[in-house]
Design a protein around this motif. Structure first.
Motif, PDB file in Angstrom:
ATOM      1  N   LYS A 320     -84.987 -30.420  14.821  1.00 53.34           N
ATOM      2  CA  LYS A 320     -84.398 -29.618  16.066  1.00 53.34           C
ATOM      3  C   LYS A 320     -84.346 -28.263  15.866  1.00 53.34           C
ATOM      4  O   LYS A 320     -84.592 -27.565  15.198  1.00 53.34           O
ATOM      5  CB  LYS A 320     -83.047 -30.437  16.036  1.00 53.34           C
ATOM      6  CG  LYS A 320     -82.807 -31.928  16.083  1.00 53.34           C
ATOM      7  CD  LYS A 320     -81.654 -32.453  16.108  1.00 53.34           C
ATOM      8  CE  LYS A 320     -81.641 -34.049  16.296  1.00 53.34           C
ATOM      9  NZ  LYS A 320     -80.157 -34.598  16.415  1.00 53.34           N
ATOM     10  N   PHE A 321     -83.986 -27.672  17.124  1.00 48.87           N
ATOM     11  CA  PHE A 321     -83.730 -26.154  17.261  1.00 48.87           C
ATOM     12  C   PHE A 321     -82.820 -25.732  16.504  1.00 48.87           C
ATOM     13  O   PHE A 321     -81.754 -26.052  16.148  1.00 48.87           O
ATOM     14  CB  PHE A 321     -83.535 -25.940  18.748  1.00 48.87           C
ATOM     15  CG  PHE A 321     -83.837 -24.530  19.026  1.00 48.87           C
ATOM     16  CD1 PHE A 321     -85.127 -23.951  19.271  1.00 48.87           C
ATOM     17  CD2 PHE A 321     -82.635 -23.500  18.987  1.00 48.87           C
ATOM     18  CE1 PHE A 321     -85.121 -22.849  19.584  1.00 48.87           C
ATOM     19  CE2 PHE A 321     -82.996 -22.273  19.462  1.00 48.87           C
ATOM     20  CZ  PHE A 321     -84.109 -21.710  20.000  1.00 48.87           C
ATOM     21  N   LYS A 325     -76.786 -20.606  11.334  1.00 49.83           N
ATOM     22  CA  LYS A 325     -76.068 -21.432  10.631  1.00 49.83           C
ATOM     23  C   LYS A 325     -74.612 -21.654  11.559  1.00 49.83           C
ATOM     24  O   LYS A 325     -74.296 -22.832  11.290  1.00 49.83           O
ATOM     25  CB  LYS A 325     -75.626 -20.402   9.221  1.00 49.83           C
ATOM     26  CG  LYS A 325     -76.900 -20.341   8.523  1.00 49.83           C
ATOM     27  CD  LYS A 325     -76.382 -19.562   7.337  1.00 49.83           C
ATOM     28  CE  LYS A 325     -77.611 -19.493   6.101  1.00 49.83           C
ATOM     29  NZ  LYS A 325     -77.088 -18.930   4.971  1.00 49.83           N
ATOM     30  N   VAL A 326     -74.110 -20.808  11.934  1.00 46.02           N
ATOM     31  CA  VAL A 326     -72.782 -20.850  12.535  1.00 46.02           C
ATOM     32  C   VAL A 326     -73.059 -21.987  13.681  1.00 46.02           C
ATOM     33  O   VAL A 326     -72.281 -22.930  13.959  1.00 46.02           O
ATOM     34  CB  VAL A 326     -72.368 -19.612  13.301  1.00 46.02           C
ATOM     35  CG1 VAL A 326     -71.046 -19.863  13.946  1.00 46.02           C
ATOM     36  CG2 VAL A 326     -72.038 -18.485  12.218  1.00 46.02           C
ATOM     37  N   GLU A 335     -75.528 -26.167   8.384  1.00 50.77           N
ATOM     38  CA  GLU A 335     -76.237 -25.081   8.171  1.00 50.77           C
ATOM     39  C   GLU A 335     -77.743 -24.882   8.807  1.00 50.77           C
ATOM     40  O   GLU A 335     -78.355 -24.142   9.655  1.00 50.77           O
ATOM     41  CB  GLU A 335     -76.128 -24.346   7.052  1.00 50.77           C
ATOM     42  CG  GLU A 335     -74.670 -23.902   6.733  1.00 50.77           C
ATOM     43  CD  GLU A 335     -74.604 -22.976   5.712  1.00 50.77           C
ATOM     44  OE1 GLU A 335     -75.618 -22.505   4.896  1.00 50.77           O
ATOM     45  OE2 GLU A 335     -73.612 -22.659   5.090  1.00 50.77           O
ATOM     46  N   GLU A 336     -78.429 -26.245   8.572  1.00 46.71           N
ATOM     47  CA  GLU A 336     -79.737 -26.327   8.727  1.00 46.71           C
ATOM     48  C   GLU A 336     -80.097 -27.256   9.690  1.00 46.71           C
ATOM     49  O   GLU A 336     -79.377 -28.253   9.764  1.00 46.71           O
ATOM     50  CB  GLU A 336     -80.802 -26.689   7.381  1.00 46.71           C
ATOM     51  CG  GLU A 336     -80.917 -25.603   6.657  1.00 46.71           C
ATOM     52  CD  GLU A 336     -81.683 -24.298   6.977  1.00 46.71           C
ATOM     53  OE1 GLU A 336     -82.774 -24.412   7.689  1.00 46.71           O
ATOM     54  OE2 GLU A 336     -81.206 -23.302   6.627  1.00 46.71           O
ATOM     55  N   PRO A 337     -80.988 -27.145  10.827  1.00 48.62           N
ATOM     56  CA  PRO A 337     -81.100 -28.247  12.013  1.00 48.62           C
ATOM     57  C   PRO A 337     -81.786 -29.437  11.269  1.00 48.62           C
ATOM     58  O   PRO A 337     -82.782 -29.391  10.393  1.00 48.62           O
ATOM     59  CB  PRO A 337     -82.271 -27.336  12.680  1.00 48.62           C
ATOM     60  CG  PRO A 337     -82.815 -26.386  11.885  1.00 48.62           C
ATOM     61  CD  PRO A 337     -81.913 -25.975  10.809  1.00 48.62           C
ATOM     62  N   PRO A 338     -81.229 -30.454  11.531  1.00 49.88           N
ATOM     63  CA  PRO A 338     -81.728 -31.712  11.083  1.00 49.88           C
ATOM     64  C   PRO A 338     -83.279 -32.020  11.310  1.00 49.88           C
ATOM     65  O   PRO A 338     -83.532 -31.645  12.443  1.00 49.88           O
ATOM     66  CB  PRO A 338     -81.040 -32.792  11.695  1.00 49.88           C
ATOM     67  CG  PRO A 338     -79.781 -32.111  12.183  1.00 49.88           C
ATOM     68  CD  PRO A 338     -80.215 -30.773  12.672  1.00 49.88           C
ATOM     69  N   LYS A 339     -83.981 -32.459  10.370  1.00 46.40           N
ATOM     70  CA  LYS A 339     -85.412 -32.791  10.544  1.00 46.40           C
ATOM     71  C   LYS A 339     -85.459 -34.153  11.358  1.00 46.40           C
ATOM     72  O   LYS A 339     -84.640 -35.126  11.162  1.00 46.40           O
ATOM     73  CB  LYS A 339     -86.149 -32.994   9.415  1.00 46.40           C
ATOM     74  CG  LYS A 339     -86.077 -31.694   8.509  1.00 46.40           C
ATOM     75  CD  LYS A 339     -86.924 -31.716   7.141  1.00 46.40           C
ATOM     76  CE  LYS A 339     -87.097 -30.599   6.171  1.00 46.40           C
ATOM     77  NZ  LYS A 339     -87.501 -30.956   5.028  1.00 46.40           N
TER      78      LYS A 339
END
Length: 415
Positions: A320-321, A325-326, A335-339
């Motif tokens: 996802k885009f 982090k915030v 903090e990271e976009p889900p795959k």
């Protein structure tokens, strides 16, 4: 000029160009275009085009869960269909900056929508949010509400593709359907499977034509530059309320439509530009198709969607885009976009791709295929020069890709 100053200058130049292309519109009426020699097919809409060549088509309206109003077209009788209509229905979905018209621009001898309809399949041709057929909303005004344009393939896959599938199944009474997606139209199907449990099972087969998922290895320098530049300046464009990019009727589209139909020399220039954007395949797209397609292309999308592609070229996964982090924590809880969960694409998948594709590189297609659990066939087009845009516009579609498409539609259909 320092490198930093040069960079800032280029960013400001891009902002100016993007704003110009968005703001300046050239409402040239049809009569004027005819007098200037525009090919009539470039001026027709989907139903006019199909009717012109003896195909029966209908227009349908689909409303998504988040209020976007989409247009689908149904060709329920091919000109050369002499038998019963085959079931289940088939959905055909376009790529980035295209519309349903892209499947007709190559004419009845090569346009994939015509070829499928001629084989008596019940064909439904979709349009995703933001193009000129699907530029409506139940409460938002695309011309004044910037919120309308806050979408990308993430939302198209989550809302648009399921809504179109549900509409077709409800309207026809069928239990399932066959799906054909080109580029973005394939990638958004995979997003749907990941995010909407149960929807993958509504398809018998998914035929992915040059599927756009991960785009790490995109080879086109021009395409990469455009997408990454839009990603870089998206925040600034948002502050200036520029949410739409390259719509039909804009300066860019109207100029291309005018310039590419002037004469054989300008047509050749336009073909060269297509090659720079994608890859070189001399003679594949006819001069007449080049003159026609710019009447319908580019069809418009959101700045955010273009930025989404730009970001995807900087990653080595399909996720996802990434808002930072915030915002990611607020939106995704991480903090990271889900795959995207590509193992959820349980439908049988058939993939066709070109070895000379400048937009969706073979390495990224191969990466995708390793992630999908049910690939029943993968085929590199026999012509080594087959490009990305050849899928919709090549005069050789009938011989190079349609036989494989027909094979899998036929084996997953019945009268």
């Amino acid at each position: 000029m320092t490198s930093k100053g040069f960079y800032i200058f280029n960013i400001l130049l891009l902002i100016s160009i993007a704003t110009l292309l968005y703001a300046i519109r050239l409402p040239i009426n049809t009569e004027t275009k005819i007098s200037w020699g525009y090919p009539k097919d470039s001026l027709f809409n989907f139903t006019e085009l199909t009717n012109e060549y003896g195909y029966s088509s209908q227009e349908h309206t689909v409303v998504t869960e988040d209020g976007y109003i989409l247009t689908m077209f149904r060709i329920n009788k091919g000109r050369n269909c002499n038998g019963k209509t085959k079931l289940p229905p088939v959905i055909l979905m376009h790529g980035l900056l295209q519309s349903s018209d892209s499947w007709l621009d190559a004419g009845p001898d090569a346009g994939l929508a015509y070829l499928i309809a001629d084989e008596c399949f019940d064909l439904w041709v979709g349009n995703c949010r933001g193009n000129y057929y699907s530029r409506r909303h139940v409460s938002l005004n695309p011309d004044t509400d910037h919120q309308y344009w806050q979408f990308s393939v993430d939302e198209i896959g989550y809302y648009d593709v399921p809504a179109m599938m549900d509409y077709v199944l409800d309207h026809t009474g069928a239990d399932n359907l066959n799906y054909i997606g080109f580029s973005q139209g394939a990638g958004t199907f995979f997003i749907m499977c990941s995010e909407r449990p149960g929807y993958c099972e509504k398809a018998n087969v998914m035929i992915a034509l040059a599927p756009a998922a991960r785009q790490t290895n995109t080879g086109s320098i021009l395409y990469r530059f455009i997408m990454e530049s839009v990603y870089t300046i998206e925040g600034i464009l948002k502050k200036t309320s520029v949410g739409e990019i390259l719509p039909k009727g804009s300066f860019s589209q109207e100029f291309l439509a005018f310039f590419c139909q002037l004469n054989s020399m300008t047509g050749s220039i336009c073909t060269t530009v297509q090659s720079l954007l994608d890859a070189y395949h001399p003679g594949s797209v006819s001069n007449e198709t080049t003159r026609v397609l710019y009447g319908h292309f580019p069809a418009g999308t959101s700045v955010h969607n273009m930025a989404r592609y730009g970001q995807s070229m900087m990653r080595n996964d399909f996720a996802k885009f990434d808002y930072g982090k915030v915002h990611n924590l607020e939106l995704y809880g991480s903090e990271e976009p889900p795959k995207y969960n590509l193992s959820a694409v349980t439908v049988p998948v058939v993939t066709l791709y070109g070895r000379n594709d400048g937009l969706v590189d073979v390495k990224d297609v191969k990466w995708l295929l390793k992630k999908l659990p049910n690939v029943v066939e993968e085929m590199a087009v026999s012509d080594a020069l087959w490009t990305h845009l050849d899928v919709t516009y090549s005069q050789y579609t009938r011989t190079l890709i349609f036989p494989k498409i027909y094979e899998h539609l036929q084996s997953n259909s019945y009268n």
